[in-house]
Every structure is written in C-alpha cells, then in structure tokens.
Design an enzyme around this catalytic site. Structure first.
Site, PDB file in Angstrom:
ATOM      1  N   VAL A 126       0.859  -1.179   0.000  1.00 50.17           N
ATOM      2  CA  VAL A 126       0.000   0.000   0.000  1.00 50.17           C
ATOM      3  C   VAL A 126       0.897   1.233   0.000  1.00 50.17           C
ATOM      4  O   VAL A 126       1.897   1.285   0.711  1.00 50.17           O
ATOM      5  CB  VAL A 126      -0.973   0.003   1.214  1.00 50.17           C
ATOM      6  CG1 VAL A 126      -0.226   0.094   2.519  1.00 50.17           C
ATOM      7  CG2 VAL A 126      -1.992   1.123   1.116  1.00 50.17           C
ATOM      8  N   SER A 127       0.572   2.207  -0.847  1.00 47.87           N
ATOM      9  CA  SER A 127       1.342   3.456  -0.880  1.00 47.87           C
ATOM     10  C   SER A 127       0.797   4.396   0.184  1.00 47.87           C
ATOM     11  O   SER A 127      -0.271   4.166   0.761  1.00 47.87           O
ATOM     12  CB  SER A 127       1.233   4.110  -2.258  1.00 47.87           C
ATOM     13  OG  SER A 127      -0.091   4.578  -2.461  1.00 47.87           O
ATOM     14  N   THR A 128       1.516   5.465   0.438  1.00 47.36           N
ATOM     15  CA  THR A 128       1.090   6.438   1.454  1.00 47.36           C
ATOM     16  C   THR A 128      -0.285   6.996   1.129  1.00 47.36           C
ATOM     17  O   THR A 128      -1.148   7.125   1.997  1.00 47.36           O
ATOM     18  CB  THR A 128       2.109   7.595   1.545  1.00 47.36           C
ATOM     19  OG1 THR A 128       3.400   7.025   1.758  1.00 47.36           O
ATOM     20  CG2 THR A 128       1.779   8.525   2.690  1.00 47.36           C
ATOM     21  N   GLU A 167      -2.641   5.612  -0.710  1.00 47.77           N
ATOM     22  CA  GLU A 167      -3.683   4.581  -0.688  1.00 47.77           C
ATOM     23  C   GLU A 167      -4.051   4.139   0.715  1.00 47.77           C
ATOM     24  O   GLU A 167      -5.097   3.527   0.916  1.00 47.77           O
ATOM     25  CB  GLU A 167      -3.196   3.355  -1.482  1.00 47.77           C
ATOM     26  CG  GLU A 167      -3.082   3.610  -2.977  1.00 47.77           C
ATOM     27  CD  GLU A 167      -2.287   2.515  -3.672  1.00 47.77           C
ATOM     28  OE1 GLU A 167      -2.410   2.398  -4.895  1.00 47.77           O
ATOM     29  OE2 GLU A 167      -1.535   1.790  -2.987  1.00 47.77           O
ATOM     30  N   GLN A 168      -3.208   4.450   1.703  1.00 48.84           N
ATOM     31  CA  GLN A 168      -3.470   4.014   3.074  1.00 48.84           C
ATOM     32  C   GLN A 168      -4.788   4.579   3.605  1.00 48.84           C
ATOM     33  O   GLN A 168      -5.402   4.003   4.495  1.00 48.84           O
ATOM     34  CB  GLN A 168      -2.312   4.441   3.992  1.00 48.84           C
ATOM     35  CG  GLN A 168      -1.105   3.546   3.839  1.00 48.84           C
ATOM     36  CD  GLN A 168       0.091   4.044   4.617  1.00 48.84           C
ATOM     37  OE1 GLN A 168       0.083   5.149   5.131  1.00 48.84           O
ATOM     38  NE2 GLN A 168       1.120   3.244   4.697  1.00 48.84           N
TER      39      GLN A 168
END
Length: 537
Positions: A10-12, A14-15
C-alpha cells in the site's frame, strides 16, 4: 497442498482508502487461498511505498530471495498492481519467479502464469492498468496546470505564506501572509539589493537566529530560491520543472507558467527588479584560476559537526602578478550556512588525499591487518544476527498467537456469546497489535538483509581491496571519483585534522563492478554486504 505466500503493498496515498488497506488485501487473499486449498506459509508486506518501481521495496526483495531457495510454489496478490504498476517491472518479476518454478496468481484477475494463455492475459491486464495510472496522472497534471493559469495556488510550503481554506468548498485554498515570516523575506531581498553576497547574507541571517519554514538554518540554495521566486511579488509560478520524477533538476522548463496570483505580494516590483538585475550580473561564471578534482568531496566528514566537507581554494597574489593557490576541503555546513552553523575546519587537499590512499594500500599489503579485519567482521556479524533471529522467532510466535485469538473471537461471536460491537472492538484491538508486530518484523528483516549470515571469505575481501586499490592509483579522475562514492561510506577526521577512520562498504553492486561480473538480472537478490572500518591511532 501447495505452499504459497502472499504479497501486499500500500502506498502512502492509498493508506487512507479502506479497500486498499493491508488487512483488507491479506484477508481477501487468505480466503481465496483457503478456497483453492493452498497453504499460506508467509506474508510479505511493503507499507507506504509506491508501486512505480521496485528499488525501495524490501519485502519484495525478500520474497524474490526466498523464491530462489524454493521455499514456496506460488505468489498470491490481491491485484497485479500490488506487485508492480509498471508493466516492464511486472514482467521482470514474474519472469524471475518462473525461473525458480514459482507461479504468480491474482485474486482480482483470473489468469494463471503457469499457462501461455494466463501469461497473455496477465500482459493485457498489466498494460491496461499502466494505461489507467498514466491517464489519471495526466488528468491531475492538466487540472493543476489550469488552476495555475487562473492564478490559484497548487499547494506546497513557502516562507512568508500559509495556505488557508475558504468558502463553502473545502478544496478551495488561498495564500495568506504570515507577517513574522514576511519580515525575513523582506530583509533577504533588501540585504541582497544593498550589495550583500549570498554567503555573507546567509551568515548574517543565521547569526540573527532566523529559521526556514521547516525550522532549519538557511543555506545558500534556500536564499537563491527565495530571491528567484516571483510568488513574493504576487505571481504564481508553475511547471518550472518538466517530468520532475524522471529528470529532477535536469528537466528545467525554460517557459514556466507565470501569472498574476490571487494572493497579496510581500515585496514591491521595484525591489524585485533590482534584485533580479544584480543576480543576473553576478551569475556570470567567473574564470577559474585553478584546476583539479576533489575525489573526497562528500566523503570526508567535518570533525566538529559531522557534515560532508566540500572543495575550496585560497589565492594569494604574488609580486609578479601570479597567484599562489592552496586547495582545501572545508566544512559544507560552514560553506553553505556560515559561522552560526560551524567553522571552516579546513584540511589541505593534497595532505589528506595522500594519507587516505596510502592507508588503504597499507591495509591491503599487510596480510595480518586484513585478516584481523575479516575476523572482526565475521564475529560482529554473528553477534548481530543471533539476537535478531531470536527477536524474529519471538515475533512469529506472537503473530501466530494473535491469529489464534482472532479466530477465537469470531467463534465467540458465532456462538452468540459476544455482540457485534464487542466483535468489532476486539478485532480492532487485535489488528492494531498485529500491525505493531508486523512493523517490528519488517524492521528486523531489513537489518538481517543488510547483514550476511555466511562467514566472509578472506580471499574475497583481499580481491575486492586489491581491485579498489588499483583503481585509486591507475584509473582516470572520473572513474576514481565514481568508485570512491560507490565504496567509501565516510572518512572521519580528528579535531587536529588527522585521519580517524575510513568506513568502506562492499555490496553485490560494488562487488560486480569491481570484478566485472555479468549482471544476470535487473533484480538482484544477492545478500552480499560487507562493512569494513579501518581505524587509525
């Protein structure tokens, strides 16, 4: 029953989206694996990392390393874009897995890479995914460009202003002057207009105790950026850099968008024009009265503040009109931020370079010193690895216990012993504990990856040191600088300017470079990593 592993990322950004959360991905994939009669033996998780490239994804690197050991038969993901958003990266990873007889499967896309049809389907889906991502990026860029043309602020932090929301639409923002910071900006422009040079100006501002927006000391680059930013005369500048992610500062746009903004100016146009005229006149490159390279720039560390040391010269005019030139390494903090940050702590260039190269040669040609260094490396490696492995085993036991607890909570709910609210609260508490343990696990695994468990062979170190030494004495200036920056981590200096220690680092990349090994793959799972510290009394 096939042994499989799960990869989640998960990217920042998308969190914040529940559907993309690590727990959601893991739960979805785990249920699918149970239905397919698969045994999940491990989970590899990259948190807060973009899928654009594979460089900083430690969990993925561990997965590839374990795949080489044939520890599992399949890799499962929630979606293909969890493994890679870039089509080429995805193909490289899947190809590497297939070489180790490991198949790749996705819960959201029905394909099987063990068959030609499945591989074709994966290629098509990956291409569509990459196209969608690039389309979203392009649409965002277009929107930001249009906002800039309308004089609206696109975000970011800048000294002298704060971004505030206004109106009914929470997305609408505008810039508001922070008077305390605006005074610093005015002072910088006025001092430069009065004839102060950049270094003198930085030194003066820092000695007065002023700080940047991030609370740091001012540097020459910071002052340059302020003096050249038209935001301070009420304008909006956008698109100054083209393709920033790919080209960085090399992608400077000669025709950026500069329009009247919606915000108030901090300085007047006359002062701005005067400063730009002076800056342009001073920006003409002076004729260099000295030549030569500084191979230890950035590697030497200041004995006072620990910052990297940079190149410098002093010139004294002789009676015959020629110059007596002395070359030095100076503290970078002092050079960029002035006396308020540090002192010059100058070191004669020729002296320190001769000492460093001589000491490296001495270590190479004294077998007992090199053997002692290798023994110390192997001993230190064992001392580091064992406690880390014990911690890792403890965490694994904790995670299994938490998973068991999670199952029991579900059973209590199914038996009607606890309410739905109690279920949610208990699951939330357990999920937080699992998250904490997983973060600890990732941290330990990163440390283990940097420390090889196999004893380092003396002859390998001897070979690498020999190659390194040859380059230092025979290679061109450019190659020497490149290799020094690849291998030398730092060079510490004592307060009396004598050499304290040299820290070298040989990893799989430097090893391959020095001994001219073939690069078998763009993704290297080798764990070779040796840190060598040479101390001097």
């Amino acid at each position: 029953m096939k042994k499989v592993v799960i990869y989640a990322r998960v990217s920042t950004a998308e969190q914040a989206e529940e559907g993309y959360s690590i727990d959601a991905q893991i739960d979805t994939v785990q249920r699918k694996c149970e239905l397919e009669n698969r045994q999940v033996i491990n989970k590899y998780i990259d948190r807060g990392i973009s899928g654009k490239s594979i460089e900083k994804r430690d969990a993925l690197k561990r997965l590839l390393k374990d795949a080489e050991k044939e520890e599992f038969e399949e890799v499962w993901v929630w979606k293909t874009n969890r493994l890679a958003r870039n089509h080429l990266d995805l193909l490289k990873i899947v190809d590497k897995l297939s070489k180790f007889n490991v198949d790749f499967k996705s819960c959201s896309e029905a394909f099987d890479t063990s068959t030609p049809t499945g591989k074709l389907m994966m290629n098509l889906l990956a291409s569509v995914g990459e196209f969608e991502r690039e389309t979203i990026v392009e649409n965002v860029k277009m929107g930001m460009k249009q906002r800039a043309k309308m004089g609206k602020w696109n975000g970011g932090i800048v000294l002298g202003y704060r971004s505030i929301k206004f109106g009914q639409d929470k997305e609408k923002t505008r810039l508001e002057i922070i008077e305390e910071e605006a005074e610093i900006v005015r002072m910088i422009f006025e001092l430069y207009a009065s004839g102060r040079g950049l270094r003198s100006l930085v030194n003066h501002i820092n000695q007065l105790g002023y700080k940047t927006k991030k609370g740091n000391m001012f540097a020459i680059a910071t002052i340059k950026e302020i003096l050249q930013n038209p935001i301070y005369i009420g304008k909006i500048r956008y698109n100054r850099m083209q393709n920033w992610n790919e080209k960085r500062r090399k992608g400077k746009n000669s025709n950026p968008i500069i329009v009247e903004g919606e915000h108030d100016p901090i300085i007047n146009t006359d002062l701005w024009n005067k400063v730009q005229k002076i800056y342009k006149e001073r920006s003409k490159k002076p004729i260099r009265n000295f030549s030569g390279s500084y191979p230890l720039t950035g590697l030497l560390k200041c004995p006072e503040c620990g910052s990297s040391m940079v190149a410098g010269v002093t010139k004294k005019k002789r009676k015959d009109g020629t110059y007596n030139v002395h070359k030095y390494y100076y503290c970078g903090n002092w050079r960029n931020k002035g006396i308020a940050a540090c002192h010059s702590n100058s070191i004669r260039k020729d002296n320190i370079e001769e000492t460093v190269f001589k000491k490296i040669s001495e270590v190479l040609y004294d077998k007992s010193i090199l053997e002692d260094l290798v023994i110390k490396i192997n001993k230190k490696s064992k001392e580091i690895i064992k406690p880390l492995e014990n911690q890792l085993n403890h965490i694994e036991r904790e995670l299994r216990a938490l998973e068991t607890k999670k199952s029991k909570v579900f059973e209590l709910y199914e038996d009607g012993i606890i309410s739905k609210q109690d279920l949610a609260e208990r699951l939330k508490e357990t999920a937080q504990k699992i998250e904490t343990e997983l973060l600890k696990k990732e941290s330990i695994q990163r440390q283990l990856n940097k420390t090889t468990s196999d004893p380092i062979d003396y002859h390998v170190i001897e070979l690498l040191m020999s190659k390194f030494n040859n380059i230092l004495h025979e290679a061109s200036v450019e190659k020497k600088k490149l290799v020094l920056n690849l291998i030398v981590q730092k060079i510490k200096v004592n307060p009396d300017r004598t050499l304290n220690s040299i820290i070298l680092n040989f990893d799989h990349k430097t090893k391959r470079y020095l001994v001219n090994e073939e690069d078998e793959s763009a993704i290297d799972s080798s764990s070779f990593n040796v840190s060598l510290e040479i101390n001097f009394k």
